[in-house]
Design a protein around this motif. Structure first.
Motif, PDB file in Angstrom:
ATOM      1  N   THR A   4     -23.050 -31.253  18.129  1.00 44.86           N
ATOM      2  CA  THR A   4     -22.836 -32.454  18.939  1.00 44.86           C
ATOM      3  C   THR A   4     -22.615 -33.681  18.071  1.00 44.86           C
ATOM      4  OG1 THR A   4     -25.225 -32.848  19.078  1.00 44.86           O
ATOM      5  CG2 THR A   4     -24.216 -31.571  20.846  1.00 44.86           C
ATOM      6  N   GLY A   5     -22.046 -33.548  16.909  1.00 42.19           N
ATOM      7  CA  GLY A   5     -21.867 -34.669  16.004  1.00 42.19           C
ATOM      8  C   GLY A   5     -20.778 -35.613  16.469  1.00 42.19           C
ATOM      9  N   LEU A   6     -20.557 -36.664  15.651  1.00 39.58           N
ATOM     10  CA  LEU A   6     -19.485 -37.627  15.892  1.00 39.58           C
ATOM     11  C   LEU A   6     -19.630 -38.328  17.240  1.00 39.58           C
ATOM     12  CD1 LEU A   6     -16.446 -35.619  14.549  1.00 39.58           C
ATOM     13  CD2 LEU A   6     -17.440 -37.639  13.519  1.00 39.58           C
ATOM     14  N   VAL A   7     -20.758 -38.998  17.442  1.00 36.42           N
ATOM     15  CA  VAL A   7     -20.958 -39.629  18.737  1.00 36.42           C
ATOM     16  C   VAL A   7     -20.283 -40.986  18.851  1.00 36.42           C
ATOM     17  CG1 VAL A   7     -23.067 -38.405  19.272  1.00 36.42           C
ATOM     18  CG2 VAL A   7     -23.218 -40.516  17.963  1.00 36.42           C
ATOM     19  N   ALA A   8     -20.304 -41.762  17.799  1.00 39.47           N
ATOM     20  CA  ALA A   8     -19.741 -43.100  17.913  1.00 39.47           C
ATOM     21  C   ALA A   8     -18.316 -43.119  17.414  1.00 39.47           C
ATOM     22  CB  ALA A   8     -20.608 -44.096  17.155  1.00 39.47           C
TER      23      ALA A   8
ATOM     24  N   THR B  21     -19.439 -46.419  24.790  1.00 42.94           N
ATOM     25  CA  THR B  21     -20.779 -46.534  24.215  1.00 42.94           C
ATOM     26  C   THR B  21     -20.948 -45.489  23.122  1.00 42.94           C
ATOM     27  OG1 THR B  21     -21.853 -44.929  25.692  1.00 42.94           O
ATOM     28  CG2 THR B  21     -21.592 -47.192  26.522  1.00 42.94           C
ATOM     29  N   GLY B  22     -22.148 -45.455  22.541  1.00 41.98           N
ATOM     30  CA  GLY B  22     -22.445 -44.467  21.511  1.00 41.98           C
ATOM     31  C   GLY B  22     -22.782 -43.095  22.063  1.00 41.98           C
ATOM     32  N   ALA B  23     -22.749 -42.920  23.383  1.00 39.08           N
ATOM     33  CA  ALA B  23     -23.030 -41.609  23.977  1.00 39.08           C
ATOM     34  C   ALA B  23     -21.980 -40.594  23.533  1.00 39.08           C
ATOM     35  CB  ALA B  23     -23.056 -41.713  25.500  1.00 39.08           C
ATOM     36  N   HIS B  24     -22.405 -39.360  23.300  1.00 30.94           N
ATOM     37  CA  HIS B  24     -21.469 -38.305  22.890  1.00 30.94           C
ATOM     38  C   HIS B  24     -20.429 -38.091  23.975  1.00 30.94           C
ATOM     39  CE1 HIS B  24     -19.902 -34.947  20.779  1.00 30.94           C
ATOM     40  NE2 HIS B  24     -20.390 -34.013  21.571  1.00 30.94           N
TER      41      HIS B  24
ATOM     42  N   GLY C 230     -24.422 -35.495  33.060  1.00 31.92           N
ATOM     43  CA  GLY C 230     -23.936 -36.070  34.301  1.00 31.92           C
ATOM     44  C   GLY C 230     -23.119 -37.331  34.167  1.00 31.92           C
ATOM     45  N   PRO C 231     -22.160 -37.402  33.234  1.00 30.98           N
ATOM     46  CA  PRO C 231     -21.304 -38.592  33.161  1.00 30.98           C
ATOM     47  C   PRO C 231     -20.417 -38.764  34.388  1.00 30.98           C
ATOM     48  CG  PRO C 231     -20.487 -36.883  31.686  1.00 30.98           C
ATOM     49  CD  PRO C 231     -21.821 -36.423  32.186  1.00 30.98           C
ATOM     50  N   VAL C 232     -20.169 -37.678  35.124  1.00 32.95           N
ATOM     51  CA  VAL C 232     -19.424 -37.742  36.385  1.00 32.95           C
ATOM     52  C   VAL C 232     -20.210 -36.969  37.441  1.00 32.95           C
ATOM     53  CG1 VAL C 232     -17.314 -37.123  37.613  1.00 32.95           C
ATOM     54  CG2 VAL C 232     -17.174 -37.917  35.242  1.00 32.95           C
ATOM     55  N   GLU C 233     -20.310 -37.565  38.631  1.00 34.07           N
ATOM     56  CA  GLU C 233     -20.938 -36.885  39.761  1.00 34.07           C
ATOM     57  C   GLU C 233     -20.050 -37.074  40.990  1.00 34.07           C
ATOM     58  OE1 GLU C 233     -24.935 -38.178  40.308  1.00 34.07           O
ATOM     59  OE2 GLU C 233     -25.648 -37.261  38.440  1.00 34.07           O
ATOM     60  N   VAL C 234     -19.585 -35.965  41.551  1.00 31.66           N
ATOM     61  CA  VAL C 234     -18.764 -36.011  42.756  1.00 31.66           C
ATOM     62  C   VAL C 234     -19.632 -36.371  43.956  1.00 31.66           C
ATOM     63  CG1 VAL C 234     -17.452 -34.558  44.373  1.00 31.66           C
ATOM     64  CG2 VAL C 234     -16.963 -34.459  41.925  1.00 31.66           C
ATOM     65  N   VAL C 235     -19.124 -37.266  44.793  1.00 34.89           N
ATOM     66  CA  VAL C 235     -19.818 -37.657  46.022  1.00 34.89           C
ATOM     67  C   VAL C 235     -19.419 -36.690  47.131  1.00 34.89           C
ATOM     68  CG1 VAL C 235     -20.089 -39.466  47.753  1.00 34.89           C
ATOM     69  CG2 VAL C 235     -19.886 -40.080  45.327  1.00 34.89           C
TER      70      VAL C 235
END
Length: 413
Positions: A31-35, A52-55, A352-357
């Motif tokens: 999971t490297g290279l986040v930023a 953001t710095g999130a992966h 959960g960066p995306v959640e379908v409604v």
């Protein structure tokens, strides 16, 4: 792909000398290279979330230049690895045909013809120095075992391949070798890149699929190479449903999805949508618009119409609204309509960066085909209205045009 030709950059007649020190295998992380450094924004507007710095952050005001951006054609080399404990039972041509031209076709459709993934095959087995069981291949791979595998694979390939010619590297293991775990296919990101042929290798796609493989698995993994996140939910105890976040609605959620087209937000991030194709809906003002089906190819000589509407809900959050129909990469969907989903720019891949409604929370659809039937009927149909819980945004679907687009009214709170 011209499958009968030796690809450019793969030269069997000229074997280059291999030295153990040619590769600098310094540190590996799944999971490297986040930023990473920033480059020009993908036509960001007022509703674009900041990166953001999130992966694999879904913020898109800038592009993470540590990843290749698919706004130009990219070249990928596919290498086939055999092991001394298992003579191969399948020719590399057969395995390559599992993935190409289907993967290239997926991205050509998703990009509206703006991007081509060009595969180059080394059409023979490269013998690894150790038995397949020696690498202890598994989904959650021990770092030193993974490092040994990559070191050996690149060393045996180096005499045949000029890595400086390629943007993507696929390492395909013999699917019949006893130590190959089909659940272990993934992109390995490198905290510090490998150095070969004067170029940095920042990530490698390690393919351990059975033959034939999971549907669209290489499109999913290649999405990670383009800085797209996993959209599934991985249960911490290994039990429960993996597909509760997005169901069938994006290949980054499931390679088995009935409607695997990349979300409009992903297309915006990648540079395939922008300008008039993305509509930012102002706060508090009802907005009428016509949404073209996300997966529909534009007519010849006509630019892509509006495909994505966005309501900004916070510094790092937004609602995205798009139309999905049975066409293109979505041709096997079992429901059509206007899909709503939440986007969180601070959420890392797999969280959960995306959640379908779910606009029909009491029902489901396609129980025999869907990866998560409760979300298979998530889109709004003609004549339906839905207010998004917690957000207050109301979406009304008036009707469909003669060409199959949806007329929609969006009223943010």
């Amino acid at each position: 792909m011209e499958s009968q030709q030796t690809p450019e950059g793969v030269d069997r007649a000229r074997l280059r000398s291999t030295a153990a020190g040619i590769f600098s295998l310094l540190a590996l992380a799944a999971t490297g290279l986040v930023a990473g450094p920033a480059s020009a924004a993908p036509e960001a507007g007022p509703c674009a979330l900041p990166r953001t710095g999130a992966h694999h952050s879904l913020g898109l005001d800038t592009w993470n230049a540590a990843y290749p951006r698919p706004v130009r054609d990219l070249d990928a080399v596919m290498l086939f690895l055999s092991f001394p404990d298992a003579p191969p039972l399948t020719h590399p041509d057969e395995i390559a045909a599992d993935h190409f031209p289907a993967t290239s076709r997926f991205f050509q459709r998703a990009s509206y013809g703006r991007f081509t993934l060009r595969p180059h095959l080394l059409r023979e087995w490269l013998p690894m120095p150790r038995p397949s069981t020696a690498y202890a291949i598994r989904r959650d791979w021990e770092p030193h075992r993974r490092a040994a595998y990559l070191r050996d694979a690149l060393a045996v390939a180096d005499p045949y391949v000029d890595f400086s010619r390629y943007d993507i590297v696929y390492l395909v293991a013999d699917p019949d070798a006893p130590g190959v775990d089909s659940d272990a296919t993934k992109v390995v990101n490198l905290d510090l890149p490998l150095r070969a042929d004067g170029t940095d290798i920042r990530r490698v796609v390690t393919v351990f699929e059975r033959h034939p493989p999971d549907r669209n698995v290489l499109a999913h993994e290649t999405g990670h190479v383009f800085d797209l996140p996993d959209l599934y939910r991985r249960p911490t105890d290994g039990k429960g449903d993996w597909d509760t976040h997005v169901g069938d609605w994006d290949v980054m959620g499931s390679q088995f999805a009935m409607a695997p087209e990349l979300f409009g937000w992903h297309k915006w991030k990648l540079g395939w949508l922008g300008g008039h194709q993305v509509r930012c809906v102002p706060e508090g003002e009802p907005t009428l618009l016509t949404l073209e089906p996300l997966a529909a190819a534009p007519e010849w000589g006509v630019s892509v119409g509006t495909r994505l509407a966005v309501v900004r809900t916070g510094e790092h959050s937004a609602l995205a609204i798009e139309a999905r129909a049975a066409t293109g990469n979505d041709e096997d969907t079992c429901t059509e309509g206007v899909l709503i989903y939440r986007v969180r720019g601070e959420a890392s891949s797999g969280t959960g960066p995306v959640e379908v409604v779910d606009t029909h929370p009491r029902t489901g659809a396609c129980w025999d085909r869907s990866v998560y039937a409760p979300l298979a009927d998530a889109p709004l149909g003609v004549g339906e209205t839905f207010t998004v819980p917690g957000e207050g945004t109301r979406v009304e679907v008036a009707d469909r045009t003669a060409t199959g687009a949806w007329n929609v009214k969006i009223t943010p709170r």
